[in-house]
Scaffold this motif. Structure first.
Motif, mmCIF file in Angstrom:
data_model
loop_
_atom_site.group_PDB
_atom_site.id
_atom_site.type_symbol
_atom_site.label_atom_id
_atom_site.label_comp_id
_atom_site.label_asym_id
_atom_site.label_seq_id
_atom_site.Cartn_x
_atom_site.Cartn_y
_atom_site.Cartn_z
ATOM 1 N N LEU A 55 0.821 -1.210 0.000
ATOM 2 C CA LEU A 55 0.000 0.000 0.000
ATOM 3 C C LEU A 55 0.858 1.264 0.000
ATOM 4 N N THR A 56 2.023 1.216 0.645
ATOM 5 C CA THR A 56 2.926 2.366 0.631
ATOM 6 C C THR A 56 3.422 2.632 -0.784
ATOM 7 N N PHE A 57 3.784 1.575 -1.513
ATOM 8 C CA PHE A 57 4.178 1.742 -2.914
ATOM 9 C C PHE A 57 3.020 2.284 -3.752
ATOM 10 N N TYR A 58 1.822 1.768 -3.515
ATOM 11 C CA TYR A 58 0.655 2.220 -4.262
ATOM 12 C C TYR A 58 0.363 3.702 -3.989
ATOM 13 N N ILE A 59 0.417 4.106 -2.731
ATOM 14 C CA ILE A 59 0.148 5.498 -2.374
ATOM 15 C C ILE A 59 1.168 6.412 -3.053
ATOM 16 N N ASN A 60 2.432 5.998 -3.072
ATOM 17 C CA ASN A 60 3.477 6.779 -3.725
ATOM 18 C C ASN A 60 3.166 6.967 -5.207
ATOM 19 N N LEU A 61 2.802 5.894 -5.871
ATOM 20 C CA LEU A 61 2.451 5.955 -7.295
ATOM 21 C C LEU A 61 1.216 6.818 -7.517
ATOM 22 N N ALA A 62 0.209 6.651 -6.682
ATOM 23 C CA ALA A 62 -1.030 7.422 -6.819
ATOM 24 C C ALA A 62 -0.767 8.912 -6.640
ATOM 25 N N LEU A 63 0.066 9.280 -5.681
ATOM 26 C CA LEU A 63 0.384 10.691 -5.469
ATOM 27 C C LEU A 63 1.103 11.286 -6.669
ATOM 28 N N LYS A 64 2.016 10.520 -7.261
ATOM 29 C CA LYS A 64 2.718 11.004 -8.453
ATOM 30 C C LYS A 64 1.735 11.234 -9.595
ATOM 31 N N ARG A 65 0.819 10.326 -9.781
ATOM 32 C CA ARG A 65 -0.171 10.481 -10.847
ATOM 33 C C ARG A 65 -1.133 11.621 -10.557
ATOM 34 N N LEU A 66 -1.523 11.787 -9.305
ATOM 35 C CA LEU A 66 -2.421 12.880 -8.940
ATOM 36 C C LEU A 66 -1.776 14.238 -9.172
ATOM 37 N N GLU A 67 -0.456 14.350 -8.847
ATOM 38 C CA GLU A 67 0.241 15.616 -9.027
ATOM 39 C C GLU A 67 0.208 16.008 -10.493
ATOM 40 N N PHE A 68 0.548 15.019 -11.420
ATOM 41 C CA PHE A 68 0.527 15.319 -12.867
ATOM 42 C C PHE A 68 -0.884 15.677 -13.305
ATOM 43 N N GLN A 69 -1.893 14.936 -12.820
ATOM 44 C CA GLN A 69 -3.264 15.160 -13.259
ATOM 45 C C GLN A 69 -3.792 16.497 -12.755
ATOM 46 N N VAL A 70 -3.528 16.846 -11.502
ATOM 47 C CA VAL A 70 -4.003 18.107 -10.939
ATOM 48 C C VAL A 70 -3.391 19.287 -11.690
ATOM 49 N N CYS A 71 -2.104 19.245 -11.916
ATOM 50 C CA CYS A 71 -1.439 20.332 -12.639
ATOM 51 C C CYS A 71 -1.943 20.430 -14.070
ATOM 52 N N SER A 72 -2.111 19.300 -14.714
ATOM 53 C CA SER A 72 -2.600 19.277 -16.090
ATOM 54 C C SER A 72 -4.015 19.833 -16.187
ATOM 55 N N GLN A 73 -4.885 19.401 -15.295
ATOM 56 C CA GLN A 73 -6.264 19.894 -15.292
ATOM 57 C C GLN A 73 -6.312 21.397 -15.031
ATOM 58 N N THR A 74 -5.519 21.858 -14.077
ATOM 59 C CA THR A 74 -5.496 23.282 -13.749
ATOM 60 C C THR A 74 -4.987 24.100 -14.932
#
Length: 109
Positions: A55-74
């Motif tokens: 789950l720690t690996f998954y959370i790390n990956l999810a945060l990286k994807r969220l950062e790209f997605q949030v910036c891209s959407q904004t």
């Protein structure tokens, strides 16, 4: 001295599980994600620790994807207000790029 946060849950008989895991493991992984992220080694003490590592690996990956997605959407949405449909800049938006927010100058990438 830092201490790795292990799962407080162990495999006990009679505990209701879904997919061989207890639901509190997800909350534990989120709670201890930042602290456990500092460690290079993790001494596995139980099967729930294995899930915590996953789950720690998954959370790390999810945060990286969220950062790209949030910036891209904004950025995409900001283009719609900062520039007019004909492609000219909207000076009422672009002018604010020169202003400080909270008296902080944000460095450009």
């Amino acid at each position: 001295m830092y201490c790795i946060y292990h799962s407080s849950l162990v495999d006990d008989e009679g505990v209701t599980k879904a997919c061989r895991c207890q639901t509190d493991n997800v909350d534990g992984a989120i709670t201890f994600f930042r602290a456990n992220g500092f460690f290079k080694n993790f001494d596995i003490k139980s099967s729930t620790d294995e899930l915590l590592i996953y789950l720690t690996f998954y959370i790390n990956l999810a945060l990286k994807r969220l950062e790209f997605q949030v910036c891209s959407q904004t950025s995409g949405r900001l283009l719609g207000v900062a520039y007019r449909p004909n492609g000219t800049p909207n000076k009422w938006w672009i002018a604010f790029a020169q202003r400080k927010f909270m008296n902080i100058i944000v460095p450009q990438h």
